[in-house]
Scaffold this motif. Structure first.
Motif, PDB file in Angstrom:
ATOM      1  N   ILE A  19       0.934  -1.271  -0.160  1.00  0.00           N
ATOM      2  CA  ILE A  19       0.020  -0.039   0.009  1.00  0.00           C
ATOM      3  C   ILE A  19       0.999   1.220  -0.194  1.00  0.00           C
ATOM      4  O   ILE A  19       0.610   2.166  -0.683  1.00  0.00           O
ATOM      5  CB  ILE A  19      -0.863  -0.114   1.214  1.00  0.00           C
ATOM      6  N   LEU A  20       1.940   1.356   0.643  1.00  0.00           N
ATOM      7  CA  LEU A  20       2.759   2.537   0.866  1.00  0.00           C
ATOM      8  C   LEU A  20       3.418   2.610  -0.868  1.00  0.00           C
ATOM      9  O   LEU A  20       3.521   3.780  -1.102  1.00  0.00           O
ATOM     10  CB  LEU A  20       3.960   2.198   1.959  1.00  0.00           C
ATOM     11  N   GLY A  21       3.868   1.473  -1.212  1.00  0.00           N
ATOM     12  CA  GLY A  21       4.401   1.618  -2.630  1.00  0.00           C
ATOM     13  C   GLY A  21       3.253   2.234  -3.534  1.00  0.00           C
ATOM     14  O   GLY A  21       3.661   3.047  -4.427  1.00  0.00           O
ATOM     15  N   MET A  22       2.126   1.932  -3.286  1.00  0.00           N
ATOM     16  CA  MET A  22       1.115   2.224  -4.532  1.00  0.00           C
ATOM     17  C   MET A  22       0.674   3.828  -3.901  1.00  0.00           C
ATOM     18  O   MET A  22       0.450   4.416  -5.059  1.00  0.00           O
ATOM     19  CB  MET A  22      -0.149   1.334  -4.252  1.00  0.00           C
ATOM     20  N   ALA A  23       0.969   4.173  -2.756  1.00  0.00           N
ATOM     21  CA  ALA A  23       0.588   5.553  -2.196  1.00  0.00           C
ATOM     22  C   ALA A  23       1.707   6.521  -3.226  1.00  0.00           C
ATOM     23  O   ALA A  23       1.349   7.433  -3.651  1.00  0.00           O
ATOM     24  CB  ALA A  23       0.634   5.726  -0.886  1.00  0.00           C
ATOM     25  N   ARG A  24       2.981   5.909  -3.138  1.00  0.00           N
ATOM     26  CA  ARG A  24       3.849   6.618  -3.982  1.00  0.00           C
ATOM     27  C   ARG A  24       3.560   6.713  -5.353  1.00  0.00           C
ATOM     28  O   ARG A  24       3.683   7.589  -6.145  1.00  0.00           O
ATOM     29  CB  ARG A  24       5.186   5.917  -3.920  1.00  0.00           C
ATOM     30  N   ALA A  25       3.124   5.539  -6.016  1.00  0.00           N
ATOM     31  CA  ALA A  25       2.764   5.517  -7.202  1.00  0.00           C
ATOM     32  C   ALA A  25       1.455   6.469  -7.671  1.00  0.00           C
ATOM     33  O   ALA A  25       1.478   7.007  -8.878  1.00  0.00           O
ATOM     34  CB  ALA A  25       2.362   4.134  -7.789  1.00  0.00           C
ATOM     35  N   LEU A  26       0.608   6.683  -6.662  1.00  0.00           N
ATOM     36  CA  LEU A  26      -0.613   7.388  -6.759  1.00  0.00           C
ATOM     37  C   LEU A  26      -0.052   8.658  -7.299  1.00  0.00           C
ATOM     38  O   LEU A  26      -0.628   9.676  -7.822  1.00  0.00           O
ATOM     39  CB  LEU A  26      -1.287   7.376  -5.607  1.00  0.00           C
ATOM     40  N   GLY A  27       1.027   9.242  -6.597  1.00  0.00           N
ATOM     41  CA  GLY A  27       1.442  10.722  -6.668  1.00  0.00           C
ATOM     42  C   GLY A  27       2.354  10.936  -7.833  1.00  0.00           C
ATOM     43  O   GLY A  27       3.101  11.945  -8.039  1.00  0.00           O
ATOM     44  N   GLU A  28       2.524  10.094  -8.830  1.00  0.00           N
ATOM     45  CA  GLU A  28       3.521   9.817  -9.856  1.00  0.00           C
ATOM     46  C   GLU A  28       3.118  10.818 -10.954  1.00  0.00           C
ATOM     47  O   GLU A  28       2.103  10.433 -11.533  1.00  0.00           O
ATOM     48  CB  GLU A  28       4.133   8.494  -9.883  1.00  0.00           C
ATOM     49  N   THR A  29       4.018  11.402 -11.620  1.00  0.00           N
ATOM     50  CA  THR A  29       3.453  12.109 -12.982  1.00  0.00           C
ATOM     51  C   THR A  29       4.642  11.793 -14.017  1.00  0.00           C
ATOM     52  O   THR A  29       4.320  11.568 -15.253  1.00  0.00           O
ATOM     53  CB  THR A  29       3.335  13.415 -12.896  1.00  0.00           C
ATOM     54  N   ALA A  30       5.844  11.937 -13.577  1.00  0.00           N
ATOM     55  CA  ALA A  30       6.758  11.835 -14.607  1.00  0.00           C
ATOM     56  C   ALA A  30       6.860  10.439 -15.573  1.00  0.00           C
ATOM     57  O   ALA A  30       6.943  10.594 -16.888  1.00  0.00           O
ATOM     58  CB  ALA A  30       8.261  11.811 -13.932  1.00  0.00           C
ATOM     59  N   PRO A  31       6.596   9.449 -15.065  1.00  0.00           N
ATOM     60  CA  PRO A  31       6.513   8.152 -16.159  1.00  0.00           C
ATOM     61  C   PRO A  31       5.234   8.295 -17.049  1.00  0.00           C
ATOM     62  O   PRO A  31       5.405   7.714 -18.040  1.00  0.00           O
ATOM     63  CB  PRO A  31       6.525   7.048 -15.110  1.00  0.00           C
ATOM     64  N   LEU A  32       4.204   8.847 -16.342  1.00  0.00           N
ATOM     65  CA  LEU A  32       3.092   9.041 -17.315  1.00  0.00           C
ATOM     66  C   LEU A  32       3.262   9.858 -18.394  1.00  0.00           C
ATOM     67  O   LEU A  32       2.539   9.735 -19.656  1.00  0.00           O
ATOM     68  CB  LEU A  32       1.772   9.517 -16.461  1.00  0.00           C
ATOM     69  N   LEU A  33       4.133  10.769 -18.315  1.00  0.00           N
ATOM     70  CA  LEU A  33       4.441  11.902 -19.246  1.00  0.00           C
ATOM     71  C   LEU A  33       4.851  11.344 -20.511  1.00  0.00           C
ATOM     72  O   LEU A  33       4.324  11.480 -21.612  1.00  0.00           O
ATOM     73  CB  LEU A  33       5.554  12.832 -18.794  1.00  0.00           C
ATOM     74  N   MET A  34       5.761  10.306 -20.504  1.00  0.00           N
ATOM     75  CA  MET A  34       6.243   9.669 -21.412  1.00  0.00           C
ATOM     76  C   MET A  34       5.453   8.551 -22.343  1.00  0.00           C
ATOM     77  O   MET A  34       5.264   8.520 -23.423  1.00  0.00           O
ATOM     78  CB  MET A  34       7.671   8.440 -20.968  1.00  0.00           C
ATOM     79  N   ILE A  35       4.150   8.162 -21.599  1.00  0.00           N
ATOM     80  CA  ILE A  35       3.466   7.253 -22.131  1.00  0.00           C
ATOM     81  C   ILE A  35       2.104   8.053 -22.594  1.00  0.00           C
ATOM     82  O   ILE A  35       1.253   7.254 -22.913  1.00  0.00           O
ATOM     83  CB  ILE A  35       2.984   5.933 -21.361  1.00  0.00           C
ATOM     84  N   GLY A  36       2.102   9.214 -22.576  1.00  0.00           N
ATOM     85  CA  GLY A  36       0.692   9.938 -22.992  1.00  0.00           C
ATOM     86  C   GLY A  36      -0.137  10.260 -22.272  1.00  0.00           C
ATOM     87  O   GLY A  36      -1.338  10.466 -22.792  1.00  0.00           O
ATOM     88  N   MET A  37      -0.294  10.114 -20.990  1.00  0.00           N
ATOM     89  CA  MET A  37      -1.160  10.322 -19.956  1.00  0.00           C
ATOM     90  C   MET A  37      -1.371  11.835 -19.635  1.00  0.00           C
ATOM     91  O   MET A  37      -2.301  12.055 -18.697  1.00  0.00           O
ATOM     92  CB  MET A  37      -1.125   9.376 -18.690  1.00  0.00           C
ATOM     93  N   VAL A  38      -0.448  12.523 -19.975  1.00  0.00           N
ATOM     94  CA  VAL A  38      -0.322  14.000 -19.666  1.00  0.00           C
ATOM     95  C   VAL A  38      -1.211  14.615 -21.041  1.00  0.00           C
ATOM     96  O   VAL A  38      -0.425  14.899 -21.749  1.00  0.00           O
ATOM     97  CB  VAL A  38       0.828  14.478 -19.390  1.00  0.00           C
TER      98      VAL A  38
END
Lengths: 363, 425
Positions: free
Chosen positions: B341-360
């Motif tokens: 859950i703690l790992g996923m909480a970190r993933a929830l706040g992540e933007t940088a990897p999403l930038l590369m795969i077009g989620m921005v």
């Protein structure tokens, strides 16, 4: 015992899931069954490209999505170059249908497109954009030439003996005694910005080329030419203020002596607190930018693959919406977002050309 | 220990002083970090709370058939696309009588949201009986009026510096006197996707995008992570190969998240041809990112389980696999879940990897599954913070609040699991 914990694990998953979006389990199962079918065909337009065109493309996309039965197109801001790269990578569902660009497509990019089977591209001109050099209305409006702007911003400047010296101009009056006797402080976008690219190309090179000996380098030694014309000074004369133009406008209000470089759209929205400097005798007004009199202005475009027309639903309708008078026309809703529209005649010409799906030829 | 003996020597006095001094340093450090946190929270809450309410204007709309549905077909799409603008305008003109010239009418119409026509269209399409009647409908006000009603526009300031002019404010006051302006709960914020107009923008599509991404992330990372950890800790022999794997896992945990985005772009999008901008790919990238965290956390939990548990099970004749899955893993499960859950909480706040795969991206439609295009909560915050319209300022803070609520919920759940299920030895 293990089963009990596994069960609690599963409960945990669903609880995290519910807490996260208030969603119930039925929807997730529906989604996994849909995953199998979604790979075939796409029912949504994909747009990538310039962040300058992004506000206009998103506005049209939203209006298009709301007023038709088609899905709202997805718009990604990848920058003009990045957008064209994706656009030309291939045909098919995973490649964008449209790319926005704050410059015209290059011959090399057209070739790249052709290599990947994209032979027919429809070019659409969106309108114009000006880059302004503005200061707070609390001080006097500046009147500059491109040459003065270049001398104020460049890293190295001509020393008058046919060589270069590090930029040592501190006050505007050092460049031209007729200018005011205040410190040169210019805030502008970082190198990642398209506005910066255009500013370098139009204003810096424009000023640079007023020196004949530098202009001569353009043909003989491109790298030296670029090094002279493209480099910004690194002392406090030029301040990189980030991509956020809002911030520049606010900083200008706080410091009436500073100048800021940003798109005309922000000048238009904040015309009451900042004023655009007159460059080469031309103030950055709506009219001057649209007829090309203002030197730091450029055309905005987007490009469509002709092959996707009829395959991806809504392409023709999107083009119709974008080129309609109520969107990109002279009093269209895009002008409220800061676009400088083409005049009625040019607009009508592009409209008919686009709707007839005339393909691009660069000659 | 008797105090008087110790305090007699000067060294002891020094030692005590050092002791209490250190305690004060600690308290000071905590006080400073708490005050920073409070400062951040108050700044966000002060700006963001306004977004949960929005201003509505009551307009008496005469649903004239000749304007909405001149052919009388009552086709749903035609009703939705009807020309509602003149109807709203004439409704407004009943209250604001002065505005008759074209320029004034345009300004007057700008008091209501640009999305009002679509809103009316949907209402009429849902209830076609409305045509022919006159009804009082509450329409969303434009973002500028909304900011004025919320007191964020100073009417005393220089007119030139405002987007809402004196004339507009006078009109709003006329409407207010007539009881036609009120603030309502901003339902749109929770039920719709992004928009270019602040008063029509919502968080739902981003929240669902985050949810679907995390779901995919969990389904991939949890089983893979747990199995890896159990194998490495319980079964694998300690040799150079397992050492190498361990070093690599620890390294991966420290790799910047943008690298995982690039990997996702190269592998998932370009090689496997998975659909761009979707939570499916987003979740896979986030899973790569959280995997090392889960493995490391799970391994340390497994290591903390006393050897006696294993010995006892073995002594009673259980096989290695029985020992592991009947005794060790169940005891370790709460800790593993907490780590996940703690790992996923970190993933929830992540933007940088999403930038590369077009989620921005600008996405209006609400995603219905993992293969629909979507953004995520932190991406939405980033996109709104970058928008020029002033109304997005409070939306940005409100979106941050929503994200914080989710993070707190996830962390509380992790704490709860630990308290509830953990055994102490």
């Amino acid at each position: 015992m293990f089963k009990k914990y596994l069960l609690s694990g599963i409960v945990a998953v669903s609880m995290v899931a519910c807490g996260n979006a208030g969603n119930d389990e039925t929807e997730t199962t529906a989604s996994s069954s849909k995953a199998a079918t979604a790979a075939t065909g796409r029912d949504q337009i994909k747009i990538v490209g310039s962040s300058t065109v992004y506000p206009f493309a998103t506005t049209v996309a939203e209006n298009f999505g709301r007023s038709t039965s088609f899905k709202t197109p997805i718009v990604e801001a990848t920058g003009s170059g990045g957008g064209l790269k994706l656009f030309c990578s291939g045909l098919g569902d995973n490649y964008p249908d449209i790319t926005n660009a704050s410059r015209r497509i290059k011959a090399s990019e057209v070739e790249r497109c052709a290599e990947n089977g994209i032979n027919d591209i429809v070019e659409v001109k969106v309108g114009y954009d000006g880059i302004v050099v503005a200061n707070s209305t609390k001080s006097d409006r500046m009147e500059l030439t491109l040459r003065e702007l270049y001398l104020a911003l460049a890293k190295d400047v001509p020393d008058g003996k046919g060589g270069l010296k590090p930029n040592d101009y501190v006050n505007w009056s050092d460049i031209n005694p007729a200018l005011k006797n205040t410190k040169i402080e210019i805030m502008g976008p970082p190198p990642t910005s398209g506005t910066r690219d255009a500013f370098v190309e139009l204003a810096m090179e424009g000023g640079c080329q007023t020196f004949d000996w530098i202009k001569a380098f353009k043909k003989t030694d491109k790298n030296t030419y670029k090094a002279i014309c493209h480099a910004f000074r690194e002392d406090d004369g030029f301040i990189e203020a980030g991509e956020n133009d809002n911030l520049i406008v606010r900083k200008l209000n706080a410091n009436p002596n500073a100048l800021g470089i940003f798109g005309f759209g922000f000048l238009d929205q904040n015309g009451d607190s900042v004023q655009g400097s007159i460059i080469d005798g031309t103030p950055p007004t709506f009219e001057n930018i649209s007829d090309g009199a203002y030197p730091v202005s450029r055309s905005l475009y987007f490009y469509v693959k002709k092959d996707v027309v009829g395959k991806v639903p809504g392409i023709t309708e999107y083009l119709t919406e974008f080129t309609s008078v109520r969107a990109s026309g002279e009093d269209g809703y895009l002008s409220e977002k800061g676009l400088i529209p083409m005049n009625a005649e040019e607009h009508a010409q592009w409209q008919s050309q686009v709707l007839a799906l005339e393909t691009l030829s660069l000659n | 220990m008797p105090d008087y003996i110790l305090t007699t020597s000067p060294q002891m006095a020094k030692r005590h002083a050092r002791h209490s001094r250190f305690q004060w340093y600690g308290r000071l450090a905590i006080a400073i970090s708490i005050s920073f946190m409070l400062l951040m929270f108050t700044a966000i809450f002060a700006r963001g709370t306004g977004a949960f309410q929005k201003t509505m204007i009551a307009v008496d709309v005469e649903f004239t058939e000749s304007v909405i549905d001149p052919k009388g077909t009552r086709v749903e799409m035609d009703l939705k696309q009807g020309n509602y603008k003149p109807l709203i305008l004439s409704g407004l003109q009943q209250v604001v009588t002065g505005a008759t010239e074209r320029k004034d009418r345009n300004r007057l119409y700008k008091l209501v949201s640009g999305g009002a026509v679509f809103d009316l269209g949907e209402r009429v399409a849902a209830k076609p009986d409305m045509i022919g009647t006159t009804q009082r409908v509450w329409i969303a006000a434009s973002s500028e009026v909304d900011l004025y009603i919320k007191g964020k526009v100073d009417p005393e300031s220089d007119e030139a510096v405002r987007r809402l002019k004196d004339q507009d404010i006078a009109w709003v006051k006329l409407l207010q006197e007539d009881g036609r302006v009120k603030r309502k709960f901003n339902r749109v914020f929770f039920t719709s996707g992004d928009s270019r107009a602040p008063e029509m923008a919502g968080i739902l599509s981003a929240a669902l995008g985050s949810f679907f991404s995390l779901l995919v992330c969990f389904l991939i990372a949890f089983p893979l992570g747990i199995l890896t950890a159990v194998y490495l800790e319980e079964y694998a022999k300690k040799n150079r190969l397992t050492n190498l794997i361990e070093v690599n896992i620890n390294n991966l945990a420290a790799v910047p998240s943008i690298v995982f985005g690039l990997l996702g772009l190269a592998v998932f999008l370009n090689f496997f041809n998975l659909p761009r901008s979707t939570p499916l790919v987003g979740g896979m990238v986030l899973a790569l990112m959280t995997l090392p965290t889960i493995i490391i956390a799970s391994r340390s939990i497994l290591r903390s389980i006393p050897q006696t548990t294993r010995d006892a099970a073995m002594g009673l004749g259980a096989s290695k696999t029985q020992t592991t899955f009947h005794h060790v893993v169940p005891l370790a499960m709460p800790g593993m879940l907490t780590g996940t859950i703690l790992g996923m909480a970190r993933a929830l706040g992540e933007t940088a990897p999403l930038l590369m795969i077009g989620m921005v991206a600008f996405i209006v439609d609400v995603p219905k599954g993992v293969t629909d295009v979507a953004t995520s909560l932190p991406v939405q915050i980033f996109l709104w913070a970058d928008s020029p319209e002033k109304g997005f300022v409070e939306l940005t803070s409100a979106a941050i609040m929503v994200l914080l609520v989710f993070l707190i919920l996830m962390n509380l759940f992790a704490v709860y699991l630990r308290r509830r299920l953990e055994r102490r030895w």
